[in-house]
Structures are given as C-alpha cells and as structure tokens.
Write a protein that holds these residues in place. Structure first.
Motif, PDB file in Angstrom:
ATOM      1  N   GLU A  14      10.472   1.527   4.199  1.00 58.87           N
ATOM      2  CA  GLU A  14      11.048   1.486   5.669  1.00 58.87           C
ATOM      3  C   GLU A  14      11.177   0.110   5.982  1.00 58.87           C
ATOM      4  O   GLU A  14      12.142  -0.374   6.776  1.00 58.87           O
ATOM      5  CB  GLU A  14      10.444   2.562   6.346  1.00 58.87           C
ATOM      6  N   ASN A  15      10.116  -0.593   5.939  1.00 59.28           N
ATOM      7  CA  ASN A  15       9.851  -1.982   6.509  1.00 59.28           C
ATOM      8  C   ASN A  15       8.727  -2.522   5.588  1.00 59.28           C
ATOM      9  O   ASN A  15       8.067  -1.894   4.823  1.00 59.28           O
ATOM     10  CB  ASN A  15       9.495  -2.048   7.903  1.00 59.28           C
ATOM     11  N   VAL A  19       1.050  -1.889   7.468  1.00 51.85           N
ATOM     12  CA  VAL A  19       0.837  -0.302   7.901  1.00 51.85           C
ATOM     13  C   VAL A  19       1.840   0.309   6.807  1.00 51.85           C
ATOM     14  O   VAL A  19       1.454   1.572   6.348  1.00 51.85           O
ATOM     15  CB  VAL A  19       1.093  -0.148   9.432  1.00 51.85           C
ATOM     16  N   THR A  20       2.783  -0.221   6.383  1.00 49.52           N
ATOM     17  CA  THR A  20       3.555   0.592   5.344  1.00 49.52           C
ATOM     18  C   THR A  20       3.382   0.412   3.832  1.00 49.52           C
ATOM     19  O   THR A  20       3.200   1.226   3.073  1.00 49.52           O
ATOM     20  CB  THR A  20       5.066   0.058   5.352  1.00 49.52           C
ATOM     21  N   ILE A  21       2.687  -0.927   3.556  1.00 50.33           N
ATOM     22  CA  ILE A  21       2.741  -1.160   2.206  1.00 50.33           C
ATOM     23  C   ILE A  21       0.992  -0.738   1.878  1.00 50.33           C
ATOM     24  O   ILE A  21       0.590  -0.593   0.709  1.00 50.33           O
ATOM     25  CB  ILE A  21       2.819  -2.625   1.849  1.00 50.33           C
ATOM     26  N   THR A  26      -3.056   1.749  -2.063  1.00 53.60           N
ATOM     27  CA  THR A  26      -4.097   2.359  -2.000  1.00 53.60           C
ATOM     28  C   THR A  26      -3.986   3.696  -3.099  1.00 53.60           C
ATOM     29  O   THR A  26      -5.044   4.076  -3.581  1.00 53.60           O
ATOM     30  CB  THR A  26      -4.747   2.639  -0.675  1.00 53.60           C
ATOM     31  N   ARG A  27      -2.861   4.342  -2.717  1.00 51.97           N
ATOM     32  CA  ARG A  27      -2.295   5.237  -3.838  1.00 51.97           C
ATOM     33  C   ARG A  27      -1.911   4.930  -5.131  1.00 51.97           C
ATOM     34  O   ARG A  27      -2.197   5.928  -6.170  1.00 51.97           O
ATOM     35  CB  ARG A  27      -1.184   5.731  -3.276  1.00 51.97           C
ATOM     36  N   THR A  28      -1.626   3.644  -5.646  1.00 48.82           N
ATOM     37  CA  THR A  28      -0.988   3.043  -6.805  1.00 48.82           C
ATOM     38  C   THR A  28      -1.992   2.358  -7.387  1.00 48.82           C
ATOM     39  O   THR A  28      -2.035   2.488  -8.806  1.00 48.82           O
ATOM     40  CB  THR A  28       0.329   2.431  -6.526  1.00 48.82           C
ATOM     41  N   SER A  44      -2.545 -10.207   3.403  1.00 50.07           N
ATOM     42  CA  SER A  44      -3.796 -10.952   3.757  1.00 50.07           C
ATOM     43  C   SER A  44      -4.940  -9.872   4.009  1.00 50.07           C
ATOM     44  O   SER A  44      -6.115 -10.510   3.896  1.00 50.07           O
ATOM     45  CB  SER A  44      -3.580 -11.348   5.150  1.00 50.07           C
ATOM     46  N   ARG A  45      -4.904  -8.814   3.869  1.00 46.41           N
ATOM     47  CA  ARG A  45      -5.807  -7.605   3.869  1.00 46.41           C
ATOM     48  C   ARG A  45      -6.376  -7.116   2.791  1.00 46.41           C
ATOM     49  O   ARG A  45      -7.043  -6.221   2.856  1.00 46.41           O
ATOM     50  CB  ARG A  45      -5.591  -6.742   5.098  1.00 46.41           C
ATOM     51  N   LEU A  46      -5.765  -7.549   1.529  1.00 49.52           N
ATOM     52  CA  LEU A  46      -6.049  -7.029   0.364  1.00 49.52           C
ATOM     53  C   LEU A  46      -7.631  -6.867  -0.003  1.00 49.52           C
ATOM     54  O   LEU A  46      -8.174  -5.868  -0.399  1.00 49.52           O
ATOM     55  CB  LEU A  46      -5.248  -7.666  -0.882  1.00 49.52           C
TER      56      LEU A  46
END
Length: 78
Positions: A14-15, A19-21, A26-28, A44-46
């Motif tokens: 969606e964007n 918050v979207t990625i 985490t699911r993949t 940057s938060r990986l």
C-alpha cells in the motif's frame, strides 16, 4: 525478496513505510538472516528487528554484492 538459490517473493504494498514492510519481512524471512538492501531508510530497523543488514550503494554503481569478492577487489562502500 529473493533467497540465493531460493524463490522470489513479490508483494504489492500500500505504501513504502517501515510499518508496512516490517510485517512482510518478519513473515517471510527467518530471524537472524543477513539481508542486503539499498540504502533506503525504511530498512534502518532491520538489525533492531533481529536481522543482519548490509547495503549496496546505487550512487556508486553498486547493485549487488558478494562480500568475499568485493573485499578481494578492494571495493569501497559509499
């Protein structure tokens, strides 16, 4: 997303925000995996999310990295 020797995972988002990625990652991708991305700040938060993270520098003409051969060739990062 692509695991070397694995399957491609493509999703329309969606964007393009953390918050979207974040949930998609985490699911993949298994926690602890080393992830290579470009320098876009959404990644940057990986490390905070439990992943290893290295970047490629498109401005320097870099689009993929094999760390062993890059070190041997004396390639410098951005």
């Amino acid at each position: 997303m692509l695991q070397r020797g694995g399957q491609v995972v493509i999703r329309m988002l969606e964007n393009v925000k953390q918050v979207t990625i974040g949930p998609l990652i985490t699911r993949t991708i298994a926690n602890g995996t080393l992830i290579y991305t470009d320098e876009y700040d959404i990644y940057s938060r990986l490390e905070e999310w439990g992943y290893g993270h290295k970047t490629v520098c498109h401005a320097a003409g870099e689009y993929a990295r094999d760390d062993e051969s890059q070190r041997a060739a004396g390639h410098s990062a951005c």
